[in-house]
Design a protein around this motif. Structure first.
Motif, PDB file in Angstrom:
ATOM      1  N   PRO A 158       0.953  -1.260   0.182  1.00 31.12           N
ATOM      2  CA  PRO A 158      -0.303  -0.134   0.135  1.00 31.12           C
ATOM      3  C   PRO A 158       0.638   1.226   0.104  1.00 31.12           C
ATOM      4  N   PHE A 159       0.405   2.219  -0.689  1.00 33.74           N
ATOM      5  CA  PHE A 159       0.927   3.810  -0.783  1.00 33.74           C
ATOM      6  C   PHE A 159       0.637   4.208   0.981  1.00 33.74           C
ATOM      7  N   TYR A 160       0.857   4.311   1.515  1.00 36.38           N
ATOM      8  CA  TYR A 160       0.962   5.047   2.942  1.00 36.38           C
ATOM      9  C   TYR A 160       0.732   5.873   3.331  1.00 36.38           C
ATOM     10  N   VAL A 161       1.395   7.715   2.224  1.00 36.81           N
ATOM     11  CA  VAL A 161       1.319   8.249   2.071  1.00 36.81           C
ATOM     12  C   VAL A 161      -0.499   9.142   1.719  1.00 36.81           C
ATOM     13  N   MET A 162      -1.094   7.958   0.712  1.00 33.34           N
ATOM     14  CA  MET A 162      -2.167   8.359   0.127  1.00 33.34           C
ATOM     15  C   MET A 162      -3.147   7.395   1.864  1.00 33.34           C
ATOM     16  N   GLU A 163      -2.970   6.920   2.011  1.00 40.48           N
ATOM     17  CA  GLU A 163      -3.488   6.189   3.779  1.00 40.48           C
ATOM     18  C   GLU A 163      -3.594   7.552   4.672  1.00 40.48           C
ATOM     19  N   VAL A 164      -2.398   7.553   4.715  1.00 41.73           N
ATOM     20  CA  VAL A 164      -2.495   9.195   6.220  1.00 41.73           C
ATOM     21  C   VAL A 164      -3.783  10.317   5.328  1.00 41.73           C
ATOM     22  N   ALA A 165      -2.948  10.702   3.698  1.00 36.63           N
ATOM     23  CA  ALA A 165      -3.842  11.358   3.432  1.00 36.63           C
ATOM     24  C   ALA A 165      -5.271  11.254   4.062  1.00 36.63           C
ATOM     25  N   LYS A 166      -5.929   9.807   3.311  1.00 44.22           N
ATOM     26  CA  LYS A 166      -7.279  10.192   3.225  1.00 44.22           C
ATOM     27  C   LYS A 166      -7.360  10.096   5.298  1.00 44.22           C
ATOM     28  N   ALA A 167      -6.948  10.244   5.889  1.00 46.29           N
ATOM     29  CA  ALA A 167      -6.948   9.718   7.280  1.00 46.29           C
ATOM     30  C   ALA A 167      -7.627  11.424   7.527  1.00 46.29           C
ATOM     31  N   ALA A 168      -6.798  12.486   7.350  1.00 45.61           N
ATOM     32  CA  ALA A 168      -6.578  13.807   7.116  1.00 45.61           C
ATOM     33  C   ALA A 168      -7.652  14.572   6.370  1.00 45.61           C
ATOM     34  N   GLN A 169      -7.454  14.168   5.576  1.00 44.86           N
ATOM     35  CA  GLN A 169      -8.604  14.632   4.648  1.00 44.86           C
ATOM     36  C   GLN A 169     -10.552  14.567   5.591  1.00 44.86           C
ATOM     37  N   ALA A 170     -10.540  13.283   6.063  1.00 48.04           N
ATOM     38  CA  ALA A 170     -11.353  12.854   6.966  1.00 48.04           C
ATOM     39  C   ALA A 170     -11.694  13.794   8.491  1.00 48.04           C
ATOM     40  N   LEU A 171     -10.854  13.758   8.551  1.00 47.89           N
ATOM     41  CA  LEU A 171     -10.559  14.704  10.019  1.00 47.89           C
ATOM     42  C   LEU A 171     -10.643  16.131   9.683  1.00 47.89           C
ATOM     43  N   ALA A 172     -10.358  16.998   8.359  1.00 53.44           N
ATOM     44  CA  ALA A 172     -10.655  18.335   8.094  1.00 53.44           C
ATOM     45  C   ALA A 172     -11.777  18.666   7.823  1.00 53.44           C
ATOM     46  N   ALA A 173     -12.373  17.545   7.785  1.00 51.27           N
ATOM     47  CA  ALA A 173     -13.831  18.042   7.359  1.00 51.27           C
ATOM     48  C   ALA A 173     -14.382  18.156   8.281  1.00 51.27           C
ATOM     49  N   SER A 174     -14.376  16.892   9.715  1.00 54.52           N
ATOM     50  CA  SER A 174     -14.981  17.161  10.648  1.00 54.52           C
ATOM     51  C   SER A 174     -14.660  18.398  11.339  1.00 54.52           C
ATOM     52  N   THR A 175     -13.962  19.143  11.373  1.00 60.31           N
ATOM     53  CA  THR A 175     -13.248  20.273  11.632  1.00 60.31           C
ATOM     54  C   THR A 175     -13.113  21.501  10.846  1.00 60.31           C
ATOM     55  N   ALA A 176     -13.938  21.240   9.971  1.00 59.12           N
ATOM     56  CA  ALA A 176     -14.048  22.323   8.547  1.00 59.12           C
ATOM     57  C   ALA A 176     -14.001  24.302   9.346  1.00 59.12           C
ATOM     58  N   ASN A 177     -14.772  23.782  10.087  1.00 62.64           N
ATOM     59  CA  ASN A 177     -15.371  25.454  11.138  1.00 62.64           C
ATOM     60  C   ASN A 177     -14.863  25.466  11.962  1.00 62.64           C
ATOM     61  N   SER A 178     -13.561  24.493  12.498  1.00 60.69           N
ATOM     62  CA  SER A 178     -12.335  24.623  14.116  1.00 60.69           C
ATOM     63  C   SER A 178     -11.970  26.277  13.605  1.00 60.69           C
ATOM     64  N   ASP A 179     -11.267  26.726  14.768  1.00 60.88           N
ATOM     65  CA  ASP A 179     -10.560  27.440  14.571  1.00 60.88           C
ATOM     66  C   ASP A 179      -9.116  27.031  14.496  1.00 60.88           C
ATOM     67  N   GLN A 180      -8.634  26.254  14.131  1.00 59.78           N
ATOM     68  CA  GLN A 180      -7.957  25.491  13.666  1.00 59.78           C
ATOM     69  C   GLN A 180      -7.911  24.394  12.317  1.00 59.78           C
ATOM     70  N   PRO A 181      -8.501  24.906  11.232  1.00 63.52           N
ATOM     71  CA  PRO A 181      -8.286  24.247   9.986  1.00 63.52           C
ATOM     72  C   PRO A 181      -7.062  23.214   9.588  1.00 63.52           C
ATOM     73  N   MET A 182      -7.015  21.877   9.608  1.00 66.61           N
ATOM     74  CA  MET A 182      -6.642  21.118   8.478  1.00 66.61           C
ATOM     75  C   MET A 182      -5.214  22.018   7.965  1.00 66.61           C
ATOM     76  N   ILE A 183      -3.826  21.332   8.301  1.00 74.93           N
ATOM     77  CA  ILE A 183      -2.646  22.343   7.323  1.00 74.93           C
ATOM     78  C   ILE A 183      -1.856  20.949   6.981  1.00 74.93           C
ATOM     79  N   PHE A 184      -2.438  21.351   5.432  1.00 77.66           N
ATOM     80  CA  PHE A 184      -1.714  19.469   4.955  1.00 77.66           C
ATOM     81  C   PHE A 184      -0.438  19.623   4.427  1.00 77.66           C
ATOM     82  N   LEU A 185       1.047  19.486   4.994  1.00 80.40           N
ATOM     83  CA  LEU A 185       2.466  19.179   4.899  1.00 80.40           C
ATOM     84  C   LEU A 185       2.262  18.022   4.690  1.00 80.40           C
ATOM     85  N   ASN A 186       1.387  17.186   3.633  1.00 73.21           N
ATOM     86  CA  ASN A 186       2.067  15.918   3.736  1.00 73.21           C
ATOM     87  C   ASN A 186       2.234  15.525   2.336  1.00 73.21           C
ATOM     88  N   MET A 187       1.649  16.311   1.383  1.00 71.83           N
ATOM     89  CA  MET A 187       1.899  15.681   0.279  1.00 71.83           C
ATOM     90  C   MET A 187       2.390  16.759  -1.051  1.00 71.83           C
TER      91      MET A 187
END
Length: 397
Positions: free
Chosen positions: A15-44
């Motif tokens: 498996p390409f684990y980079v993509m697995e982590v990216a999927k988890a990050a995207q899911a968390l980002a969606a759930s925290t979209a309106n928080s005062d700390q939106p996800m910063i993607f330094l993974n791709m």
């Protein structure tokens, strides 16, 4: 109901684990979209810049003009010419257009090179750590990637001495990357010469992934291996320096007698690269576009110069300053101890959950100590990098 049996080849591809982590990050980002700390993607490893104006206009013009039908399998002759001129202008190296083959991204270039040159059972050396997909191209050609452990003292790259010592009966050659993903380090031309001499002495092949070549920041390293010999195979791409990731366009430079072989494979496997992307890419070499790319290269360097020392200061130690690309390969041992986690995989999820910063754990990139490293991409804006640094330092304080 019996499950369909898949090939041994498919089973060998991890498996390409980079993509697995990216999927988890995207899911968390969606759930925290309106928080005062939106996800910063330094993974791709994707530039935040997109294709410059002239390139976008050229694509639109190609569609409007009906330039959307098949090209030759080797690509538009005028694009091959432009690339050859770029090598002459940028690197002072003569690369005839007839040796350049346009491909559907560097991925297709690597696949074509491996299918043309690697036989079942052949072994191809590469450094550990290195980009995971490169070893899987060898595997897809029924060869075996042999990862040679490297150290920070070696800039995480192979040397002529190491290649000579590791050469075995089944060795077919080397597949190196300069600058490298995940480390952002390059091989000096003098060392590349020593490596290639060892390879040539054994009648082997030197395949050099140069997709980040345009994004070199140090004069010592910003040279193409094509300067050494017309027997070197160079892989390149419009994705990184030219900011055209999703356009899926790359090229390879091969010895002249290999062109018909590559062409035959390309005709059967790909028909041709994207015609629209090829017409757009012609505009990459306009004076205005090249000036913009150089401005962006300076911006990538400024991001590196800010972010890597900042990581060092907070105990995420980058043992070798990247000389190209847009990565930081950081030893996270101290950070793991501080946060009470084991290894970079767990740390990546800790940083994602607690600081809302997505990073890439080292496990994709090999086996030599990679569990204690994480890769940051510095392809994001300076604003994003400053905010990420602030959150990480607060967490690790």
């Amino acid at each position: 109901m019996s499950s369909m049996q898949v090939s041994q080849r498919a089973q060998r591809i991890e498996p390409f684990y980079v993509m697995e982590v990216a999927k988890a990050a995207q899911a968390l980002a969606a759930s925290t979209a309106n928080s005062d700390q939106p996800m910063i993607f330094l993974n791709m490893g994707e530039p935040d810049f997109t294709a410059p104006p002239l390139v976008q206009e050229a694509a639109s013009r190609a569609v409007r003009s009906g330039f959307t039908q098949y090209t030759q399998a080797t690509g538009l002759p005028e694009l091959r010419e432009r690339i050859g001129q770029w090598y002459a202008q940028r690197f002072g190296v003569n690369v005839p257009a007839r040796r350049i083959v346009i491909t559907a991204g560097a991925s297709a270039a690597l696949q074509l090179a491996c299918l043309a040159l690697v036989n079942p059972g052949d072994e191809v050396m590469m450094p550990d750590p290195s980009y995971p997909c490169n070893r899987h191209f060898v595997s897809a050609a029924d060869g075996t990637a042999v990862l040679i452990p490297t150290t920070a003292a070696e800039r995480f790259q192979l040397s002529g001495q190491k290649v000579a010592a590791a050469w075995g009966d089944k060795t077919r050659g080397v597949l190196l990357a300069s600058p490298s993903n995940p480390t952002g380090t390059s091989i000096s031309l003098s060392e590349m010469k020593l490596i290639h001499e060892v390879v040539q002495g054994h009648g082997g092949i030197s395949i050099i992934d140069e997709i980040y070549l345009g994004l070199s920041h140090e004069a010592e390293f910003g040279q193409t291996a094509l300067a050494l010999d017309d027997q070197i195979i160079s892989i390149n791409s419009f994705s990184k320096y030219f900011n055209m990731t999703g356009w899926r366009l790359g090229w390879l430079v091969v010895p002249e007698d290999l062109v018909p072989v590559i062409e035959r494979l390309a005709q059967n496997l790909f028909i041709c690269p994207s015609t629209i992307a090829q017409h757009a890419a012609l505009a990459c070499f306009e004076t205005e576009s090249l000036a913009e790319y150089e401005r962006r290269r300076a911006e990538f360097k400024a991001r590196r110069d800010f972010f890597l020392p900042t990581l060092n200061a907070m105990g995420l130690t980058v043992p070798v300053m990247a000389d190209g690309a847009f990565y930081a390969w950081a030893d996270c041992t101290a950070a793991c101890e501080k946060l009470g986690v084991t290894g970079s995989w767990d740390l990546a999820f800790e940083l994602m959950n607690r600081a809302h910063v997505a990073v890439t754990p080292g496990r994709d990139f090999g086996h030599a100590d990679t569990a204690k490293f994480i890769r940051f991409s510095t392809a994001s804006s300076m604003t994003q990098l400053r905010e990420a640094a602030s959150r990480l330092s607060a967490l690790l304080a």
